[in-house]
Design a protein around this motif. Structure first.
Motif, PDB file in Angstrom:
ATOM      1  N   VAL A 352       3.019   4.782  -8.010  1.00  0.00           N
ATOM      2  CA  VAL A 352       1.577   4.673  -7.806  1.00  0.00           C
ATOM      3  C   VAL A 352       1.281   3.319  -7.176  1.00  0.00           C
ATOM      4  O   VAL A 352       1.684   2.278  -7.718  1.00  0.00           O
ATOM      5  CB  VAL A 352       0.807   4.814  -9.147  1.00  0.00           C
ATOM      6  N   GLU A 353       0.600   3.322  -6.038  1.00  0.00           N
ATOM      7  CA  GLU A 353       0.193   2.071  -5.394  1.00  0.00           C
ATOM      8  C   GLU A 353      -1.274   1.821  -5.694  1.00  0.00           C
ATOM      9  O   GLU A 353      -2.115   2.725  -5.588  1.00  0.00           O
ATOM     10  CB  GLU A 353       0.405   2.137  -3.878  1.00  0.00           C
ATOM     11  N   VAL A 354      -1.580   0.587  -6.077  1.00  0.00           N
ATOM     12  CA  VAL A 354      -2.961   0.197  -6.360  1.00  0.00           C
ATOM     13  C   VAL A 354      -3.361  -0.914  -5.399  1.00  0.00           C
ATOM     14  O   VAL A 354      -2.655  -1.920  -5.274  1.00  0.00           O
ATOM     15  CB  VAL A 354      -3.126  -0.280  -7.824  1.00  0.00           C
ATOM     16  N   THR A 355      -4.479  -0.727  -4.720  1.00  0.00           N
ATOM     17  CA  THR A 355      -5.004  -1.733  -3.801  1.00  0.00           C
ATOM     18  C   THR A 355      -6.446  -2.034  -4.151  1.00  0.00           C
ATOM     19  O   THR A 355      -7.100  -1.281  -4.887  1.00  0.00           O
ATOM     20  CB  THR A 355      -4.918  -1.243  -2.342  1.00  0.00           C
ATOM     21  N   ASP A 356      -6.920  -3.140  -3.628  1.00  0.00           N
ATOM     22  CA  ASP A 356      -8.311  -3.539  -3.868  1.00  0.00           C
ATOM     23  C   ASP A 356      -9.088  -3.439  -2.561  1.00  0.00           C
ATOM     24  O   ASP A 356      -8.674  -3.980  -1.539  1.00  0.00           O
ATOM     25  CB  ASP A 356      -8.360  -4.976  -4.408  1.00  0.00           C
ATOM     26  N   GLU A 357     -10.214  -2.732  -2.609  1.00  0.00           N
ATOM     27  CA  GLU A 357     -11.083  -2.608  -1.449  1.00  0.00           C
ATOM     28  C   GLU A 357     -12.500  -3.006  -1.849  1.00  0.00           C
ATOM     29  O   GLU A 357     -13.184  -2.280  -2.548  1.00  0.00           O
ATOM     30  CB  GLU A 357     -11.069  -1.170  -0.904  1.00  0.00           C
ATOM     31  N   ALA A 358     -12.873  -4.212  -1.440  1.00  0.00           N
ATOM     32  CA  ALA A 358     -14.222  -4.731  -1.724  1.00  0.00           C
ATOM     33  C   ALA A 358     -14.541  -4.696  -3.216  1.00  0.00           C
ATOM     34  O   ALA A 358     -15.645  -4.302  -3.624  1.00  0.00           O
ATOM     35  CB  ALA A 358     -15.265  -3.937  -0.936  1.00  0.00           C
ATOM     36  N   GLY A 359     -13.567  -5.107  -4.037  1.00  0.00           N
ATOM     37  CA  GLY A 359     -13.808  -5.192  -5.474  1.00  0.00           C
ATOM     38  C   GLY A 359     -13.636  -3.891  -6.220  1.00  0.00           C
ATOM     39  O   GLY A 359     -13.903  -3.834  -7.426  1.00  0.00           O
ATOM     40  N   GLU A 360     -13.190  -2.857  -5.535  1.00  0.00           N
ATOM     41  CA  GLU A 360     -12.970  -1.570  -6.186  1.00  0.00           C
ATOM     42  C   GLU A 360     -11.510  -1.178  -6.041  1.00  0.00           C
ATOM     43  O   GLU A 360     -10.952  -1.226  -4.943  1.00  0.00           O
ATOM     44  CB  GLU A 360     -13.861  -0.498  -5.564  1.00  0.00           C
ATOM     45  N   SER A 361     -10.873  -0.797  -7.145  1.00  0.00           N
ATOM     46  CA  SER A 361      -9.465  -0.413  -7.118  1.00  0.00           C
ATOM     47  C   SER A 361      -9.290   0.975  -6.514  1.00  0.00           C
ATOM     48  O   SER A 361     -10.076   1.884  -6.787  1.00  0.00           O
ATOM     49  CB  SER A 361      -8.883  -0.420  -8.529  1.00  0.00           C
ATOM     50  N   ARG A 362      -8.260   1.093  -5.683  1.00  0.00           N
ATOM     51  CA  ARG A 362      -7.906   2.374  -5.085  1.00  0.00           C
ATOM     52  C   ARG A 362      -6.491   2.744  -5.504  1.00  0.00           C
ATOM     53  O   ARG A 362      -5.584   1.913  -5.435  1.00  0.00           O
ATOM     54  CB  ARG A 362      -7.984   2.294  -3.565  1.00  0.00           C
ATOM     55  N   VAL A 363      -6.305   3.999  -5.906  1.00  0.00           N
ATOM     56  CA  VAL A 363      -5.003   4.476  -6.382  1.00  0.00           C
ATOM     57  C   VAL A 363      -4.446   5.494  -5.401  1.00  0.00           C
ATOM     58  O   VAL A 363      -5.138   6.461  -5.056  1.00  0.00           O
ATOM     59  CB  VAL A 363      -5.148   5.089  -7.785  1.00  0.00           C
ATOM     60  N   THR A 364      -3.218   5.265  -4.965  1.00  0.00           N
ATOM     61  CA  THR A 364      -2.515   6.216  -4.103  1.00  0.00           C
ATOM     62  C   THR A 364      -1.228   6.607  -4.786  1.00  0.00           C
ATOM     63  O   THR A 364      -0.407   5.754  -5.116  1.00  0.00           O
ATOM     64  CB  THR A 364      -2.200   5.594  -2.726  1.00  0.00           C
TER      65      THR A 364
END
Length: 369
Positions: A352-364
């Motif tokens: 699971v990859e977790v990134t931050d986009e404008a203060g919101e976490s995104r899970v792939t």
């Protein structure tokens, strides 16, 4: 038998507005940059067990900001061919609630289904800081063996708070103390016995285990001048300590004063005197022993939460850790900054990859290391 959390959904939880992870029982390797929200996922999983989770945060602190609308977690706990639909949530900073298979439940009910143990970076200084953190570490392991330990601890702490209030107000009437001390003695004895039973199980789990991590000799140390005894002994000790406690304004005897001490068995060196790497290895060893003992007793390993566990382990130790987790059949949720930290797991894990986009976490989900 196996225990696993599947179909996890986070709603307005910490940095995650909405996230879904479809677990399948394999270890889950979560990677991404610092601050992206990886540990928030582990905290969510920790709330599928009793208590305040791995950060010990109040329910209101877990809501996504700035909305602060409350939060909700849902998931399926799979245990020995059975599925339990779990929901836990908090609305507008209210107390955390739990529902199991659509019916209101207590956190103690949750503890009868799920066993969750964790290791987080804040524990790295466990052996060199104060006794409170070591008691908390021990009690989490005790609760994995005996969910009722949480109830005994709550009873003891509530009665002690009332007794401390009397002490601070300089109340000297013995009748005011007797009932509270009776409650403390009964619950305190249960706490002490449960701790000792857990240490015995951990010791057995370490004996003869083939592991790359060092064994620890564990000892429960009483408060200054105290000796382990019966419920009646604790009641007498509390009564005899009233004069000293009145001067201090707090209770100075009881299981809340105990400490956990560890010795690196192979070197006969106290954990507090070991190197940073050795201290980390001892912690990993105890978490694995906890899992091994539960797997032996319940025929199902607990869910393991290992936050940044690979940071202080070389490639050999990482590979050994992953091999032990897989041999136990445990679903371990692990975090790291990059997929290379999980290379030794290969296809044995989900990624699971977790990134931050404008203060919101995104899970792939689904990207292999």
């Amino acid at each position: 038998m196996s225990l696993a959390l599947t179909d996890l959904t986070l709603s307005h939880f910490r940095s995650h507005r909405r996230a879904q992870i479809a677990g399948d029982g394999r270890p889950v390797a979560i990677y991404g940059p610092n601050g992206a929200g990886k540990t928030n996922i582990l905290e969510a999983v920790s709330l599928f067990s009793p208590g305040r989770g791995l950060r010990r945060a109040a329910a209101g602190e877990m809501a996504r900001r700035p909305e602060s609308l409350g939060w909700k977690l849902t998931g399926l706990l799979q245990l020995s061919g059975r599925s339990f639909e779990i929901e836990t949530w908090s609305e507008a900073s209210a107390a955390r609630q739990v529902r199991i298979d659509g019916k209101a439940a207590s956190q103690l009910d949750l503890g009868r289904i799920a066993r969750v143990v964790w290791l987080v970076p804040a524990m790295d200084r466990l052996w060199i800081e104060g006794a409170e953190g070591r008691r908390r570490f021990l009690d989490r392991m005790v609760m994995s063996f005996d969910p009722g330990h949480a109830e005994a601890s709550l009873v003891y702490e509530k009665a002690m708070r009332e007794r401390n209030r009397l002490l601070k107000d300089q109340v000297r009437d013995a009748h005011w103390y007797a009932a509270l001390e009776s409650q403390m003695a009964e619950a305190g004895y249960r706490i002490d016995q449960a701790r000792r039973a857990a240490l015995a199980e951990l010791g057995t789990a370490q004996e003869g285990a083939e592991t790359a991590f060092p064994a620890a000799d564990l000892t429960l140390v009483q408060g200054e001048g105290e000796r382990p005894g019966s419920e009646a002994d604790l009641r007498v000790a509390l009564a005899e300590s009233r004069g000293r406690d009145l001067q201090a304004g707090r209770t100075l005897v009881g299981p809340h004063r105990a400490d956990l001490q560890a010795i690196y068995a192979a070197k006969d060196v106290a954990a507090r005197d070991c190197s940073t790497g050795e201290q980390k290895a001892l912690l990993v060893s105890l978490i694995l022993a906890n899992a091994r003992a539960l797997a032996e007793r319940d025929e199902a390993a607990p869910i393991l939460l290992l936050d940044e566990v690979a940071a202080h382990l070389d490639a050999g130790r990482r590979a050994a850790l992953y091999d032990e987790i897989c041999a136990l059949g445990a679903q371990a949720w692990m975090t790291g900054t990059g997929p290379e930290l999980f290379a030794e797991l290969g296809p044995r894990a989900q990624y699971v990859e977790v990134t931050d986009e404008a203060g919101e976490s995104r899970v792939t989900q689904g990207r292999l290391a």
